[in-house]
Enzyme design. Structure first.
Site, mmCIF file in Angstrom:
data_model
loop_
_atom_site.group_PDB
_atom_site.id
_atom_site.type_symbol
_atom_site.label_atom_id
_atom_site.label_comp_id
_atom_site.label_asym_id
_atom_site.label_seq_id
_atom_site.Cartn_x
_atom_site.Cartn_y
_atom_site.Cartn_z
ATOM 1 N N THR A 120 82.431 -50.419 83.969
ATOM 2 C CA THR A 120 81.777 -49.128 84.642
ATOM 3 C C THR A 120 82.615 -48.914 85.952
ATOM 4 O OG1 THR A 120 79.777 -50.093 83.888
ATOM 5 C CG2 THR A 120 79.707 -48.503 85.442
ATOM 6 N N GLU A 147 71.163 -57.613 79.367
ATOM 7 C CA GLU A 147 71.395 -58.888 79.772
ATOM 8 C C GLU A 147 70.439 -59.878 78.817
ATOM 9 O OE1 GLU A 147 71.834 -61.698 83.568
ATOM 10 O OE2 GLU A 147 72.645 -59.599 83.647
ATOM 11 N N ASN A 209 72.257 -45.497 83.298
ATOM 12 C CA ASN A 209 71.666 -46.199 83.980
ATOM 13 C C ASN A 209 70.772 -45.789 85.192
ATOM 14 O OD1 ASN A 209 72.502 -48.460 82.640
ATOM 15 N ND2 ASN A 209 73.954 -49.175 83.973
ATOM 16 N N CYS A 261 73.914 -54.449 87.004
ATOM 17 C CA CYS A 261 74.081 -52.770 86.924
ATOM 18 C C CYS A 261 73.663 -51.857 87.553
ATOM 19 C CB CYS A 261 74.160 -52.620 85.478
ATOM 20 S SG CYS A 261 75.300 -53.561 84.353
#
Length: 396
Positions: A120, A147, A209, A261
């Site tokens: 990313t 995850e 995200n 993240c």
């Protein structure tokens, strides 16, 4: 047609991609950690992910791990870069140095390969970096992995996104080839495909995200309201989420969004808005701090003696402590002098920031007056009377 593929960086993204692609292709996985390389070559997963472990142990994979970047990249058709990009609060941007070093090494080893960045990165990074390598094919393809479910999300992808320069037909041909490789390796048949500009592909990742973090923050603030006013949070969430326009995803309250993240990606998204009017994007970052402050205050209101922290991990079936939301709660309680102990069986350390870590659950339960848990587990059933959690659905 089988391809030779190098995957550089063996975290969740890199390892799940290496395992996914090794059924149909010749894959060389690269990492600086010799212990990770050894585990993979012995068909053991260096990360806690049952699906990846099963694949490594039971599938006939054409996968070899190495610490030798040049050996892995020479003659590779595609080189996938999936090294970490941690957020640097001093620069307000991701630290992309590992990606830059790996791209440089890949170009030196094999200038004719197609390089796919899966790390990313800030919006605009890939196009800017490609100016250093005018003769190389440099694409960006984001990952959308959970995850603990990384391999599943690669086998059944929600979408495949590849960024290539819009005006370059050769780059688009290589993007199409990469999409074909992924589709052939996946189990899901009907996969939405988006081939767009490299910068648009980077934005897709960060906006995705950031939206997930926004949903988490919204339902956490709903829960803060319910807890403050004595209302039943679960009943309210149930009623809200029955609206099909809203749905049930990411609606379970927590101590705040965490993990590798979301905290860094939301901060990077806010940094990318420098000079651009915004209220919502900045508020998503601020809301997470507000939630952690609220949770800490609720814990302190119970006047606890010894507070037991059940797990440092961010979610069930994870060994990842990075940016776990419970760490933010620990810091806030420590700063006002609360005595704490931690139960974390997956840690190799005797303590976390001088707070003792227990490996024996029964000893842990006996040694604390209040237990806090970001996520509930049935092994806490016998101490429910001294448990504080906002996990109203008892799921991740």
């Amino acid at each position: 047609m089988s391809r030779k593929i190098a995957v550089v960086g063996l975290g969740y993204v890199g390892l799940s991609n290496a395992v996914l692609l090794a059924k149909e292709n010749e894959v060389y996985a690269v990492d600086i950690s010799s212990s990770r390389v050894e585990m993979i070559n012995n068909k053991l997963s260096p990360i806690l992910d049952n699906e990846i472990s099963d694949y490594l142990a039971t599938k006939n994979l054409n996968l070899e791990a190495t610490t030798n970047m040049n050996e892995a990249c020479e003659n590779a058709d595609f080189i996938i870069i999936s090294t970490p990009t941690d957020y640097n609060p001093k620069t307000n941007f991701f630290d992309t140095s590992s990606v830059e070093l790996c791209v440089d090494a890949a170009v030196m080893s094999n200038p004719d390969s197609t390089i796919i960045i899966k790390s990313t990165v800030p919006v605009g990074f890939t196009a800017k970096l490609s100016m250093k390598y005018p003769g190389s094919v440099l694409l960006f393809s984001p990952e959308f992995l959970r995850e603990g479910r990384a391999l599943y999300d690669n086998l059944y992808p929600s979408r495949i996104v590849v960024g290539a320069p819009k005006e370059n037909n050769y780059f688009h041909k290589k993007a199409d080839e990469f999409v074909s490789i992924i589709r052939k390796s996946a189990i899901k048949n009907e996969i939405p495909i988006i081939i767009t500009g490299r910068t648009e592909a980077e934005a897709i990742k960060l906006f995705s995200n950031t939206y997930l973090a926004m949903r988490i923050s919204f339902f956490n603030e709903l829960d803060s309201y319910a807890e403050s006013t004595g209302l039943d949070a679960r009943s309210i969430i149930d009623g809200v989420c029955l609206d099909p326009r809203i749905g049930v995803g990411y609606a379970n309250p927590s101590f705040g969004y965490g993990g590798y993240c979301l905290p860094k990606d939301t901060k990077q998204m806010r940094a990318n808005y420098d000079g651009i009017p915004n209220d919502v994007i900045s508020a998503i970052v601020d809301a997470n701090n507000t939630r952690k402050n609220f949770i800490a205050e609720r814990i302190l209101s119970k006047s606890p003696g010894v507070v037991g922290v059940y797990r440092l991990t961010m979610k069930t079936d994870s060994d990842n402590f990075r940016q776990s939301s419970v760490k933010g709660i620990i810091r806030r309680l420590r700063d006002v002098g609360v005595s704490m102990i931690i139960y974390e069986p997956s840690s190799d350390e005797p303590d976390y920031e001088n707070i003792p870590i227990y490996k024996d659950l029964n000893e842990f339960k006996k040694s604390c007056d209040l237990i806090i848990a970001n996520r509930y587990h049935h092994e806490l059933d016998d101490v429910i009377e001294k448990l504080y959690t906002r996990d109203v659905y008892q799921t991740d």
